[in-house]
Write an enzyme that holds these catalytic residues in place. Structure first.
Site, PDB file in Angstrom:
ATOM      1  N   SER A 183     144.336 126.206  -1.928  1.00 40.64           N
ATOM      2  CA  SER A 183     145.294 127.308  -2.048  1.00 40.64           C
ATOM      3  C   SER A 183     145.263 128.200  -0.798  1.00 40.64           C
ATOM      4  O   SER A 183     145.461 127.699   0.306  1.00 40.64           O
ATOM      5  CB  SER A 183     144.998 128.074  -3.340  1.00 40.64           C
ATOM      6  OG  SER A 183     146.049 128.913  -3.674  1.00 40.64           O
ATOM      7  N   ASP A 337     153.695 123.077  -9.259  1.00 39.94           N
ATOM      8  CA  ASP A 337     153.061 124.069  -8.402  1.00 39.94           C
ATOM      9  C   ASP A 337     154.107 124.576  -7.407  1.00 39.94           C
ATOM     10  O   ASP A 337     154.763 123.763  -6.745  1.00 39.94           O
ATOM     11  CB  ASP A 337     151.892 123.388  -7.657  1.00 39.94           C
ATOM     12  CG  ASP A 337     151.134 124.342  -6.754  1.00 39.94           C
ATOM     13  OD1 ASP A 337     151.502 125.523  -6.675  1.00 39.94           O
ATOM     14  OD2 ASP A 337     150.168 123.881  -6.112  1.00 39.94           O
ATOM     15  N   HIS A 367     148.903 124.409 -10.389  1.00 39.05           N
ATOM     16  CA  HIS A 367     148.114 125.146  -9.414  1.00 39.05           C
ATOM     17  C   HIS A 367     146.800 125.659 -10.007  1.00 39.05           C
ATOM     18  O   HIS A 367     146.775 126.160 -11.125  1.00 39.05           O
ATOM     19  CB  HIS A 367     148.909 126.318  -8.843  1.00 39.05           C
ATOM     20  CG  HIS A 367     148.320 126.838  -7.584  1.00 39.05           C
ATOM     21  ND1 HIS A 367     148.534 126.215  -6.371  1.00 39.05           N
ATOM     22  CD2 HIS A 367     147.466 127.857  -7.334  1.00 39.05           C
ATOM     23  CE1 HIS A 367     147.853 126.854  -5.447  1.00 39.05           C
ATOM     24  NE2 HIS A 367     147.190 127.848  -5.999  1.00 39.05           N
TER      25      HIS A 367
END
Ligand SMILES: *[C@@H]1O[C@H](CO)[C@@H](O)[C@H](O)[C@H]1NC(C)=O
Ligand SMILES: *[C@@H]1O[C@H](CO)[C@@H](O)[C@H](O)[C@H]1NC(C)=O
Length: 397
Positions: A183, A337, A367
């Site tokens: 991320s 995501d 995610h």
């Protein structure tokens, strides 16, 4: 109020907290909905704490665990160039030098820590499965600190590590080093890897990079992945927009403009070719979507917050000539995501620049799942992505 209406009210409140519309192919959907409900309560708690003048996510500190060694691994918190890092070293003596992973945690540049239980657990798994030395770095967070502090902290720790003397101290083979992150950590991993290419002071070359659902650009917030997944857990569009804008500023005007994708100026139009999903996405991810050229509304915002045009924040905006020096790159993306297309577009750009790439896509993934294969939140899809990540590193590092 009668008993009946009270029951109705309570059921409505419960349903509001519990029910989350999820795609059909998501497994363990009840457990996931419960997790989402907890997440929603946490977000509201965060707003409340912020209003009361506290650090909004202060309660997430309970996720931190102390550095505890066990029979297989020595764990210690230390400083690299004044940046706090957690280092995991295998206990067993080795006759040869070991491989190493320099890991960067996620959390939207605003939350997270190498001490969070899921990241501590991931560090241990890397030691166990790869017999590697693992450096899990921290960095100062927004909104207290804005870009480029996060980038610079990570780069400072990395530079400290990538020296012959330090590598020798930890018994690391300088030809077998990986930089990885998830991320916002994937964003920082991609950015520091690019930076290493033109830093004459760092002589040691990184062997591979692994980017797990990385955030790579803040120019176009209307990609198909944002359109399709903007309301899904655990990273709805409004939250990603908040994270991006807080990375650069506490001025709410940027987030507001980003939400409607009107935050860029004409001066940035030459950069849109690097994030043009109509040319960079594989066909199957474009399905049914129509590309519209950007609306350049806010020249004042772009001038004020140049950060989002900076390659150290948006690695997808780097020129081909820069990308072509990058090491073998692994990218993990998830179908559900908002950041999916950032990863997919980076893949296309790296391939076009001649970089060796490996791509794995989790069809029922969303995610954050890299942290959901841990004792804190235990989902099968979390274990699957952790195993994919470890397997690729084992084979390629
Ligand atoms: C240490 O390693 C052994 C052998 O791989 C394993 O069986 C054991 O569970 C490990 N201990 C811990 C605390 O992880
Ligand atoms: C994006 O690509 C399409 C072609 O696929 C093109 O028509 C459009 O002008 C491009 N837009 C930008 C801003 O690069």
């Amino acid at each position: 109020m009668g008993k009946k209406s009270l029951c109705l009210l309570i059921s409505c409140v419960l349903a509001y907290y519990l029910y989350t519309p999820l795609p059909d192919n998501i497994e363990q959907s009840w457990r996931l909905m419960l997790t989402c409900a907890v997440f929603r309560i946490e977000m509201q708690l965060a707003s409340l704490l912020e209003m009361l003048g506290f650090r909004p996510f202060i309660f997430l500190d309970v996720l931190e665990v102390p550095p505890t060694s066990d029979e297989n691994v020595t764990v210690a918190d230390t400083l690299f160039n004044n940046v706090p890092v957690r280092v995991f070293v295998p206990k067993q003596k080795s006759s040869t030098l070991r491989r190493a992973v320099f890991y960067i945690h996620g959390g939207g540049w605003a939350i997270g820590s190498a001490a969070w239980a899921p990241y501590d657990e991931l560090g241990r798994q890397m030691v166990q499965k790869l017999d590697a030395v693992v450096v899990s770095t921290n960095y100062r967070l927004s909104p207290q600190y804005h870009f480029p502090t996060q980038f610079e902290d990570v780069y400072d720790a990395l530079r400290w590590f990538l020296r012959k003397k330090v590598l020798a101290e930890y018994g690391v083979d300088p030809t077998r080093i990986c930089i990885a992150g998830d991320s916002a950590g994937g964003n920082l991993a991609a950015a520091v890897n690019q930076k290493l290419l033109d830093d004459p002071e760092v002589k040691i070359k990184v062997k591979i990079q692994s980017l797990v659902y990385p955030a790579l650009q803040a120019l176009d917030m209307d990609l198909p992945s944002y359109r399709e997944n903007g309301h899904l857990p655990f990273l709805p569009k409004y939250l990603m927009v908040m994270f991006w804008s807080l990375y650069f500023t506490s001025d709410k005007a940027l987030a507001e403009a980003m939400l409607t994708n009107q935050h860029t100026s004409v001066d940035s139009s030459h950069l849109f070719k690097f994030v043009n999903w109509s040319t960079l996405l594989p066909e199957r991810f474009k399905k049914g979507h129509v590309y519209t050229n950007p609306i350049h509304e806010h020249s004042d915002l772009t001038k004020k917050f140049l950060g989002f045009l900076d390659v150290r924040a948006s690695p997808l905006l780097a020129e081909d000539s820069k990308l072509k020096g990058l090491p073998l790159t692994h990218i993990l993306t998830c179908q559900y995501d908002v950041l999916r297309d950032d990863g997919l577009m980076y893949l296309s750009r790296l391939k076009a620049a001649g970089v060796q790439v490996a791509h794995e896509h989790v069809e029922d993934g969303f995610h954050g799942i890299l942290s959901f294969g841990s004792p804190v939140i235990d989902l099968k899809v979390g274990h699957r992505i952790v195993n994919k990540y470890l397997k690729w590193l084992k084979e390629n590092l």
